[in-house]
Each structure stands twice: as structure tokens, then as C-alpha cells.
Write a protein that holds these residues in place. Structure first.
Motif, mmCIF file in Angstrom:
data_model
loop_
_atom_site.group_PDB
_atom_site.id
_atom_site.type_symbol
_atom_site.label_atom_id
_atom_site.label_comp_id
_atom_site.label_asym_id
_atom_site.label_seq_id
_atom_site.Cartn_x
_atom_site.Cartn_y
_atom_site.Cartn_z
ATOM 1 N N ALA A 160 56.227 40.823 7.134
ATOM 2 C CA ALA A 160 56.627 39.236 7.656
ATOM 3 C C ALA A 160 56.495 38.734 6.634
ATOM 4 C CB ALA A 160 56.125 38.770 9.692
ATOM 5 N N SER A 161 55.369 38.232 5.516
ATOM 6 C CA SER A 161 55.539 37.468 4.551
ATOM 7 C C SER A 161 56.444 36.968 3.649
ATOM 8 C CB SER A 161 54.763 38.411 3.681
ATOM 9 O OG SER A 161 55.483 39.119 2.876
ATOM 10 N N ARG A 162 57.419 37.392 3.860
ATOM 11 C CA ARG A 162 58.384 36.765 3.046
ATOM 12 C C ARG A 162 60.637 36.997 3.672
ATOM 13 N NH1 ARG A 162 56.244 40.516 -1.027
ATOM 14 N NH2 ARG A 162 55.635 39.096 -1.871
ATOM 15 N N GLY A 168 61.687 38.752 7.204
ATOM 16 C CA GLY A 168 60.730 38.979 7.757
ATOM 17 C C GLY A 168 60.066 37.228 8.016
ATOM 18 N N ARG A 169 59.717 36.229 7.069
ATOM 19 C CA ARG A 169 59.418 35.641 7.578
ATOM 20 C C ARG A 169 60.283 34.456 8.030
ATOM 21 N NH1 ARG A 169 56.801 31.282 8.481
ATOM 22 N NH2 ARG A 169 56.421 30.566 8.042
ATOM 23 N N VAL A 170 61.586 34.934 8.064
ATOM 24 C CA VAL A 170 62.569 33.375 8.873
ATOM 25 C C VAL A 170 62.216 34.419 10.096
ATOM 26 C CG1 VAL A 170 64.779 33.228 9.194
ATOM 27 C CG2 VAL A 170 63.290 32.955 7.253
ATOM 28 N N ALA A 171 62.018 35.062 10.243
ATOM 29 C CA ALA A 171 62.690 36.311 11.765
ATOM 30 C C ALA A 171 60.659 35.878 12.709
ATOM 31 C CB ALA A 171 62.755 38.021 11.790
ATOM 32 N N ALA A 172 60.304 36.482 12.069
ATOM 33 C CA ALA A 172 58.857 35.854 12.774
ATOM 34 C C ALA A 172 58.376 34.226 13.520
ATOM 35 C CB ALA A 172 57.428 36.423 11.683
ATOM 36 N N ALA A 173 58.963 33.774 12.463
ATOM 37 C CA ALA A 173 59.256 32.276 13.570
ATOM 38 C C ALA A 173 59.742 32.127 14.651
ATOM 39 C CB ALA A 173 59.518 31.127 11.891
ATOM 40 N N HIS A 174 61.068 32.895 14.058
ATOM 41 C CA HIS A 174 62.254 32.909 15.526
ATOM 42 C C HIS A 174 61.765 33.212 16.298
ATOM 43 C CE1 HIS A 174 65.805 30.944 14.405
ATOM 44 N NE2 HIS A 174 65.776 31.189 13.055
ATOM 45 N N ILE A 175 60.898 34.580 16.333
ATOM 46 C CA ILE A 175 60.030 35.408 17.604
ATOM 47 C C ILE A 175 59.502 34.384 18.293
ATOM 48 C CG2 ILE A 175 58.320 37.090 18.306
ATOM 49 C CD1 ILE A 175 60.140 38.240 15.630
ATOM 50 N N LEU A 176 58.268 33.714 17.288
ATOM 51 C CA LEU A 176 57.318 32.746 17.541
ATOM 52 C C LEU A 176 57.582 32.001 18.689
ATOM 53 C CD1 LEU A 176 54.958 33.218 14.686
ATOM 54 C CD2 LEU A 176 54.437 33.964 17.596
ATOM 55 N N ARG A 177 58.508 31.267 18.043
ATOM 56 C CA ARG A 177 59.413 30.226 18.708
ATOM 57 C C ARG A 177 59.936 30.391 20.091
ATOM 58 N NH1 ARG A 177 61.544 27.724 14.692
ATOM 59 N NH2 ARG A 177 62.866 28.870 14.815
ATOM 60 N N ARG A 178 60.882 31.393 21.008
ATOM 61 C CA ARG A 178 61.731 31.588 21.236
ATOM 62 C C ARG A 178 60.723 32.773 21.825
ATOM 63 N NH1 ARG A 178 66.041 34.305 17.677
ATOM 64 N NH2 ARG A 178 66.549 34.979 19.944
ATOM 65 N N SER A 179 59.319 33.112 21.680
ATOM 66 C CA SER A 179 59.036 34.220 22.726
ATOM 67 C C SER A 179 57.681 33.786 22.516
ATOM 68 C CB SER A 179 58.887 35.416 22.334
ATOM 69 O OG SER A 179 58.398 36.971 23.640
ATOM 70 N N PRO A 180 57.614 32.918 23.548
ATOM 71 C CA PRO A 180 56.202 31.732 23.680
ATOM 72 C C PRO A 180 54.821 33.202 23.926
ATOM 73 C CG PRO A 180 57.139 30.965 24.918
ATOM 74 C CD PRO A 180 58.178 31.975 24.578
ATOM 75 N N ASP A 181 55.021 33.628 24.765
ATOM 76 C CA ASP A 181 54.027 35.210 25.294
ATOM 77 C C ASP A 181 54.034 36.094 24.124
ATOM 78 O OD1 ASP A 181 53.981 33.660 27.708
ATOM 79 O OD2 ASP A 181 55.190 34.506 28.426
ATOM 80 N N ALA A 182 54.248 36.009 22.589
ATOM 81 C CA ALA A 182 53.906 36.839 21.934
ATOM 82 C C ALA A 182 52.938 37.171 21.381
ATOM 83 C CB ALA A 182 55.501 37.234 21.525
ATOM 84 N N HIS A 183 51.917 38.078 21.165
ATOM 85 C CA HIS A 183 51.409 37.856 20.313
ATOM 86 C C HIS A 183 51.893 38.866 19.082
ATOM 87 C CE1 HIS A 183 46.470 38.521 18.959
ATOM 88 N NE2 HIS A 183 47.587 39.074 18.446
#
Length: 307
Positions: free
Chosen positions: A10-12, A15-30
Motif C-alpha cells: 500500500a505504500s506506493r 496500492g497507494r491509490v487503492a488504499a485511498a479509494h478503499i478508505l474514502r468509499r468504505s468509511p467503516d473500514a479499518h
């Protein structure tokens, strides 16, 4: 409902782009990122911006001892209730060396360790912690097809052998060359697809396993172990190919990965997702004998670390 997604790579890059999308679109995700050395803390802090919930665990994916330690820490946090239920694992980390001779601390060739064994050990150690519905996503590559249509001749196709041989340095012709390293890469990605098929057969109902192919993505960190000329080409010359149908831009590829992780892209367990759609992987990837042999081998290689 609150839930945990564990993610490597997820650091680059994508993966880095995907991590940001996951967090923005799934606010219940840790989102729990697995990162090497001291990079985890600043990565988690950066991803937390905007109020997202992110933590990290350190691991060197080239060492099975380190992978075991990281997975054991994650298990402990889940069992103590420090993390919400586990519903996702994203094995996005991958590497490609300039040879097929790089040996890790466990005696295995490093491409095979990082691209195959590390993911398998994470899945096996976390397997009984998943709460359905859950999804395991492993980043694959269309280099596993081994034809010009899928890799434009830039990467040799896979050269399958006994998994006992594939896992060791020197498995391919001219193992000390770039071609040897790229053959190790494409072969490891074929192995990853075999394992996704195996997970689909063996994991409990409700725990899906999917292989994701981002296509050729110029400008990522995949060739960070390559020589100066290859790194320069990937950073400065090949990115223009993202404007053609032959390649995928980093932002698009990361968004597509998030779509697979979050289930926006419909894909039954065992699927191969080519960017935005579920399709068939290579005919070679549906060999049940190879799948079984690989399963038995990776189980044997990781057995000492899986308890």
C-alpha cells in the motif's frame, strides 16, 4: 459494520491509490497496512488524514519469519478485540529482480518468496479469523499469458517446472540475467493464480478469493530492483504508453483494485479480474495437477511458520 482489511503493497504505486479509494468509499473500514521497516508509521499517518482509521504492522515479505510475526500480531489484535472483524486481505505487494538468483533468508528465491509464499502464509495464518462475507484479493499479472498480445514481448512467459525447483535460485535459463529475473516474475504470477483457484476450492463458503490483473502499469515501483536504464524507462518513457489501450494508468489501476476489494466489480470466488471485468486467465492456469502440486509444496515450505 466496522471491519478490518489487511493490505500489503500500500505504500506506493497502484496500492497507494487503492488504499485511498478503499478508505474514502468504505468509511467503516479499518485498513491495516503491512509495510517494511519504519515506512509503516508515516504511511498510516498519511492515510489517516480525513479521519480514516488506519494502523500498520511491520514486515519484511522476503522473510517467512517476519511474515509469521506480522500475521501473529494481527491475529492477536483481532482476538483481543483491538481490531474489528477481518473481512479482507489484499496481497498487492510484488517484486521483480534483475536475475533469478536472489536468495532470501529461508533459502528460497526472493521473487517466489514475496510473490507467492508470503501471500500464502498470510492467508493460512489468518484463515480462521475471516468473518464472512470476506474477500481475498491477490494482484496477478497478464505476463502469465506469455504472449505478445498481453506483454508486448517485454517479459518472457512463464517457464513452469516442479514447484520445488521454481522456489529455488537458478530455476530458469540464464538465471543471472534480466531475462531470468523476468521469467521468475511471470512464473510467480502464474503460481499466484493457481493458488487463487486452490483457495476458491478449499476455503469456507463466504470467503472469496480473486486474482486481479492491473495490466501493464508504467511508473510503479515494481522495477525498483532493476538497473538504472530499466528504471529510467519505466519512470520517464513508458508512462506515455498509459495513453494507449496497451497500458493502464496508475490512478486507474489503483481504482480498479479498490473496486475488486470492495466488491464493486462482481467476481465470484476463483475469478481472474482483468482491470474492470471478470474473465478467463490463461489456459495454462487451469491445470489441476499443477495446482495440486503447488499447493502441496507451498504448504510444506510454510509449515514450520504456519503454527
Amino acid at each position: 459494520m466496522r471491519h478490518t482489511i489487511v493490505m500489503t503493497g500500500a505504500s506506493r504505486g497502484i496500492g497507494r491509490v487503492a488504499a485511498a479509494h478503499i478508505l474514502r468509499r468504505s468509511p467503516d473500514a479499518h485498513l491495516l497496512v503491512v509495510a517494511r521497516g519504519s515506512s509503516g508509521a508515516p504511511l498510516a499517518a498519511e492515510l489517516r488524514e480525513g479521519g480514516h482509521t488506519v494502523s500498520y504492522v511491520s514486515a519484511d515479505l522476503g522473510s517467512l519469519d517476519s511474515v509469521r510475526s506480522a500475521a501473529t500480531e494481527i491475529r492477536g489484535r483481532l482476538e483481543r478485540g483491538e481490531l474489528p472483524p477481518l473481512r479482507g486481505f489484499v496481497g498487492n505487494a510484488g517484486t521483480q529482480y534483475t536475475n533469478a538468483m536472489t536468495e532470501g533468508p529461508d533459502g528460497f528465491e526472493s521473487t517466489f518468496t514475496i510473490n507467492v509464499l508470503a501471500n500464502h502464509l498470510f492467508v493460512r495464518l489468518l484463515q480462521d479469523r475471516f468473518v464472512a462475507p470476506a474477500r481475498i484479493v491477490i494482484t496477478a499479472s497478464d505476463t502469465h499469458f506469455g504472449d505478445f498480445k498481453h506483454n508486448m514481448g517485454m517479459v518472457p512467459g512463464p517457464a513452469w517446472k516442479s514447484p520445488d525447483v521454481l522456489a529455488r535460485p537458478g530455476a530458469f535459463p540464464r538465471p543471472d540475467t534480466v531475462a531470468g529475473g523476468r521469467t521468475a516474475y511471470s512464473t510467480s504470477k502464474l503460481a499466484a493464480i493457481y493458488l487463487v483457484h486452490a483457495y476458491a476450492r478449499r476455503l469456507p463458503a463466504g470467503i472469496d478469493a480473486v486474482a486481479y490483473n492491473p495490466g501493464f502499469v508504467p511508473g510503479t515501483g515494481l522495477t525498483r530492483n532493476a538497473g538504472p536504464a530499466s528504471r529510467f524507462a519505466m519512470r520517464r518513457i513508458l508512462p506515455v504508453m498509459a495513453l494507449t489501450p496497451f497500458a493502464t494508468g496508475r490512478r486507474a489501476a489503483g481504482r480498479y483494485l479498490a473496486d475488486v476489494v470492495l466488491g464493486t466489480t462482481q467476481a465470484p470466488t476463483g475469478s481472474y479480474v482483468d482491470r474492470t471485468r471478470s474473465t478467463r486467465s490463461s489456459e495454462e492456469s487451469y491445470d489441476p495437477q499443477r495446482e495440486g502440486e503447488l499447493w502441496d509444496t507451498v504448504e510444506r515450505f510454510t509449515a514450520a511458520h504456519a503454527t
